[in-house]
Enzyme design. Structure first.
Site, PDB file in Angstrom:
ATOM      1  N   CYS A 113      22.792  15.510  -3.408  1.00  0.00           N
ATOM      2  CA  CYS A 113      24.201  15.275  -3.752  1.00  0.00           C
ATOM      3  C   CYS A 113      25.078  16.506  -3.550  1.00  0.00           C
ATOM      4  O   CYS A 113      26.300  16.411  -3.616  1.00  0.00           O
ATOM      5  CB  CYS A 113      24.320  14.778  -5.187  1.00  0.00           C
ATOM      6  SG  CYS A 113      23.339  13.308  -5.486  1.00  0.00           S
ATOM      7  N   HIS A 246      31.250  16.165  -7.425  1.00  0.00           N
ATOM      8  CA  HIS A 246      30.370  15.072  -7.017  1.00  0.00           C
ATOM      9  C   HIS A 246      30.539  13.916  -7.995  1.00  0.00           C
ATOM     10  O   HIS A 246      30.506  14.102  -9.215  1.00  0.00           O
ATOM     11  CB  HIS A 246      28.922  15.559  -7.006  1.00  0.00           C
ATOM     12  CG  HIS A 246      27.937  14.454  -6.896  1.00  0.00           C
ATOM     13  ND1 HIS A 246      28.024  13.492  -5.909  1.00  0.00           N
ATOM     14  CD2 HIS A 246      26.863  14.127  -7.648  1.00  0.00           C
ATOM     15  CE1 HIS A 246      27.035  12.629  -6.066  1.00  0.00           C
ATOM     16  NE2 HIS A 246      26.325  12.983  -7.115  1.00  0.00           N
ATOM     17  N   ASN A 276      27.699   6.323  -7.212  1.00  0.00           N
ATOM     18  CA  ASN A 276      27.245   7.643  -6.753  1.00  0.00           C
ATOM     19  C   ASN A 276      26.741   7.499  -5.312  1.00  0.00           C
ATOM     20  O   ASN A 276      25.715   6.863  -5.077  1.00  0.00           O
ATOM     21  CB  ASN A 276      26.133   8.128  -7.690  1.00  0.00           C
ATOM     22  CG  ASN A 276      25.568   9.474  -7.296  1.00  0.00           C
ATOM     23  OD1 ASN A 276      25.815   9.971  -6.196  1.00  0.00           O
ATOM     24  ND2 ASN A 276      24.790  10.056  -8.196  1.00  0.00           N
TER      25      ASN A 276
HETATM   26  O1  UT7 Z   1      23.817  12.717  -8.383  1.00  0.00           O
HETATM   27  C1  UT7 Z   1      23.269  13.271  -9.521  1.00  0.00           C
HETATM   28  C2  UT7 Z   1      22.382  12.255 -10.042  1.00  0.00           C
HETATM   29  N1  UT7 Z   1      22.619  11.545 -11.202  1.00  0.00           N
HETATM   30  C3  UT7 Z   1      23.379  11.788 -12.263  1.00  0.00           C
HETATM   31  O2  UT7 Z   1      24.201  12.642 -12.308  1.00  0.00           O
HETATM   32  C4  UT7 Z   1      23.108  10.945 -13.433  1.00  0.00           C
HETATM   33  C5  UT7 Z   1      23.136  11.742 -14.712  1.00  0.00           C
HETATM   34  N2  UT7 Z   1      22.790  10.922 -15.887  1.00  0.00           N
HETATM   35  C6  UT7 Z   1      23.541   9.910 -16.301  1.00  0.00           C
HETATM   36  O3  UT7 Z   1      24.554   9.587 -15.706  1.00  0.00           O
HETATM   37  C7  UT7 Z   1      23.121   9.196 -17.564  1.00  0.00           C
HETATM   38  O4  UT7 Z   1      22.080   9.922 -18.177  1.00  0.00           O
HETATM   39  C8  UT7 Z   1      22.653   7.744 -17.300  1.00  0.00           C
HETATM   40  C9  UT7 Z   1      23.856   6.893 -16.929  1.00  0.00           C
HETATM   41  C10 UT7 Z   1      21.601   7.705 -16.214  1.00  0.00           C
HETATM   42  C11 UT7 Z   1      22.070   7.148 -18.600  1.00  0.00           C
HETATM   43  O5  UT7 Z   1      22.997   7.223 -19.648  1.00  0.00           O
HETATM   44  P1  UT7 Z   1      22.528   7.760 -21.068  1.00  0.00           P
HETATM   45  O6  UT7 Z   1      23.699   7.654 -21.958  1.00  0.00           O
HETATM   46  O7  UT7 Z   1      21.913   9.120 -20.858  1.00  0.00           O
HETATM   47  O8  UT7 Z   1      21.462   6.683 -21.493  1.00  0.00           O
HETATM   48  P2  UT7 Z   1      19.915   6.877 -21.824  1.00  0.00           P
HETATM   49  O9  UT7 Z   1      19.138   7.224 -20.605  1.00  0.00           O
HETATM   50  O10 UT7 Z   1      19.777   7.749 -23.029  1.00  0.00           O
HETATM   51  O11 UT7 Z   1      19.540   5.416 -22.239  1.00  0.00           O
HETATM   52  C12 UT7 Z   1      20.078   4.817 -23.421  1.00  0.00           C
HETATM   53  C13 UT7 Z   1      19.527   3.397 -23.517  1.00  0.00           C
HETATM   54  C14 UT7 Z   1      18.011   3.313 -23.329  1.00  0.00           C
HETATM   55  O12 UT7 Z   1      17.525   2.341 -24.221  1.00  0.00           O
HETATM   56  P3  UT7 Z   1      16.808   2.773 -25.611  1.00  0.00           P
HETATM   57  O13 UT7 Z   1      15.644   3.623 -25.182  1.00  0.00           O
HETATM   58  O14 UT7 Z   1      17.862   3.550 -26.352  1.00  0.00           O
HETATM   59  O15 UT7 Z   1      16.447   1.471 -26.204  1.00  0.00           O
HETATM   60  C15 UT7 Z   1      17.863   2.811 -21.923  1.00  0.00           C
HETATM   61  O16 UT7 Z   1      16.665   2.071 -21.736  1.00  0.00           O
HETATM   62  O17 UT7 Z   1      20.094   2.593 -22.498  1.00  0.00           O
HETATM   63  C16 UT7 Z   1      19.048   1.902 -21.791  1.00  0.00           C
HETATM   64  N3  UT7 Z   1      19.476   1.658 -20.441  1.00  0.00           N
HETATM   65  C17 UT7 Z   1      20.205   0.600 -20.069  1.00  0.00           C
HETATM   66  N4  UT7 Z   1      20.690  -0.437 -20.783  1.00  0.00           N
HETATM   67  C18 UT7 Z   1      21.417  -1.348 -20.134  1.00  0.00           C
HETATM   68  C19 UT7 Z   1      19.254   2.424 -19.339  1.00  0.00           C
HETATM   69  N5  UT7 Z   1      19.838   1.858 -18.266  1.00  0.00           N
HETATM   70  C20 UT7 Z   1      20.429   0.733 -18.700  1.00  0.00           C
HETATM   71  C21 UT7 Z   1      21.193  -0.264 -18.063  1.00  0.00           C
HETATM   72  N6  UT7 Z   1      21.660  -1.286 -18.828  1.00  0.00           N
HETATM   73  N7  UT7 Z   1      21.483  -0.244 -16.749  1.00  0.00           N
END
Ligand code: UT7
Length: 319
Positions: A113, A246, A276
């Site tokens: 990225c 980005h 993204n």
């Molecule tokens: O190009 C660079 C690459 N990427 C990035 O910059 C991404 C950086 N990270 C992020 O943008 C965020 O960390 C994410 C969007 C990937 C995730 O958001 P988060 O607020 O950090 O959520 P999390 O990973 O802590 O997950 C919270 C909950 C989990 O459930 P439990 O364990 O709390 O029951 C996940 O399983 O949300 C769940 N979850 C979803 N729920 C509904 C994860 N993905 C989804 C989804 N829909 N698509």
């Protein structure tokens, strides 16, 4: 002194749009979750027949037309991509052929990225060194090919597309400063840990990510990199008209602008409708704002990348 200057921008998005509702129809996710946690509403997905070099070709055509130059005028073609058409030849060579020209240097940059920011810095250095007078720098990706479409934690985040700029030598900057960084000890935080071996994929062909770790890392290094690059250009953050980080997650963008004390009016946001797009995200965002008449000649831009490697960096540019 020779400097490089952006003299044209272009971009291309494949026509097919995928909304959050399309994901909710087949996965355990909701439009509300995706919007709240990422800011993403929709993304574009390439047809099976479309490759990164096809997307790069369309974006390049637009950038060359905007610059009023031909592909034959390019001394250098740099394509930033992590989703190349082939193992080899490079996507840049395939793009050169599609543009109907030959003879210029052409190679790919692989910095995930951060790829466009790396590519722009590379081309800028060619031009400053007198090794090229005009360069085409492209970010092009089909991340839809490397997603596990059953992994709701990653597949909702990405989209396909391409963006391009034409750089030309000039007597005034242009690109004032670029600072590139990498820390390979974090390679496992975001990766596609596979390769082609003996006629099959060894390892995994799918993107894997520790989302929370990436989030924290990105917010920290985007702020550091912005401050470092502005200082290297002997400027102040208040000199920046537009911050173009980005486009990964609107929460990362907002946090970065807040930490830098930049008002939201100066923050470029396209992640809501592009998702993204990895190396394509910065030039796609730049071209959209240029064509909308928001980013104009004379504006100071801070372009920023962060991604797998881990890699990160910024370019401070006067358009
Ligand atoms: O190009 C660079 C690459 N990427 C990035 O910059 C991404 C950086 N990270 C992020 O943008 C965020 O960390 C994410 C969007 C990937 C995730 O958001 P988060 O607020 O950090 O959520 P999390 O990973 O802590 O997950 C919270 C909950 C989990 O459930 P439990 O364990 O709390 O029951 C996940 O399983 O949300 C769940 N979850 C979803 N729920 C509904 C994860 N993905 C989804 C989804 N829909 N698509």
């Amino acid at each position: 002194m020779i400097y490089s200057r952006i003299v044209g921008t272009g971009s291309y998005l494949p026509p097919r749009v995928m909304t959050n509702a399309d994901f909710a129809a087949r996965l355990d996710t909701t439009d509300a979750w995706i919007r709240e946690r990422t800011g993403i509403v929709q993304r574009h997905i390439a047809e099976k027949s479309q490759t990164s070099s096809d997307l790069a070709f369309e974006a390049s055509r637009h950038a060359l037309a905007a610059a009023g130059v031909g592909a034959e005028d390019m001394d250098l073609i740099v394509v930033a991509t992590s989703t190349p058409d082939y193992v080899f030849p490079s996507t840049a060579c395939l793009l050169q052929s599609k543009l109907g020209v030959k003879g210029s240097a052409a190679f790919d940059v692989q910095a995930v990225c951060s790829g466009f920011v790396y590519g722009l810095a590379t081309a800028d250095n060619f031009i400053r060194a007198g090794a090229a007078k005009k360069a085409l720098v492209v970010g092009a990706e089909v991340f839809s090919r490397i997603l596990d479409w059953n992994d709701r934690g990653t597949c909702v985040l990405f989209g396909d597309g391409a963006g391009a700029v034409v750089l030309a030598a000039g007597s005034k900057p242009g690109v004032h400063a670029s600072i590139l960084r990498a820390d390979g000890s974090h390679s496992g935080m975001l990766s596609v840990p596979g390769n082609v071996c003996g006629g099959a994929v060894a390892g995994s062909p799918f993107l894997q990510m520790n989302g929370q770790a990436v989030f924290k890392f990105a917010v920290r290094v985007l702020e550091e990199s912005a401050r470092e690059t502005v200082a290297a250009a002997d400027m102040q953050l208040s000199d920046i008209d537009w911050l173009i980080p980005h486009q990964a997650n609107v929460r990362i963008l907002d946090a970065t602008a807040r930490k830098l004390g930049l008002p939201s009016e100066k923050l470029v946001v396209t992640v809501d409708h592009h998702g993204n797009t990895s190396a394509a995200s910065v030039p796609l965002a730049l071209d959209e704002y240029v064509r909308a008449g928001k980013i104009r000649a004379g504006h100071r831009l801070l372009l920023q990348g962060v991604g797998g490697g881990f890699t990160w960096g910024s370019n401070l540019v006067t358009l």
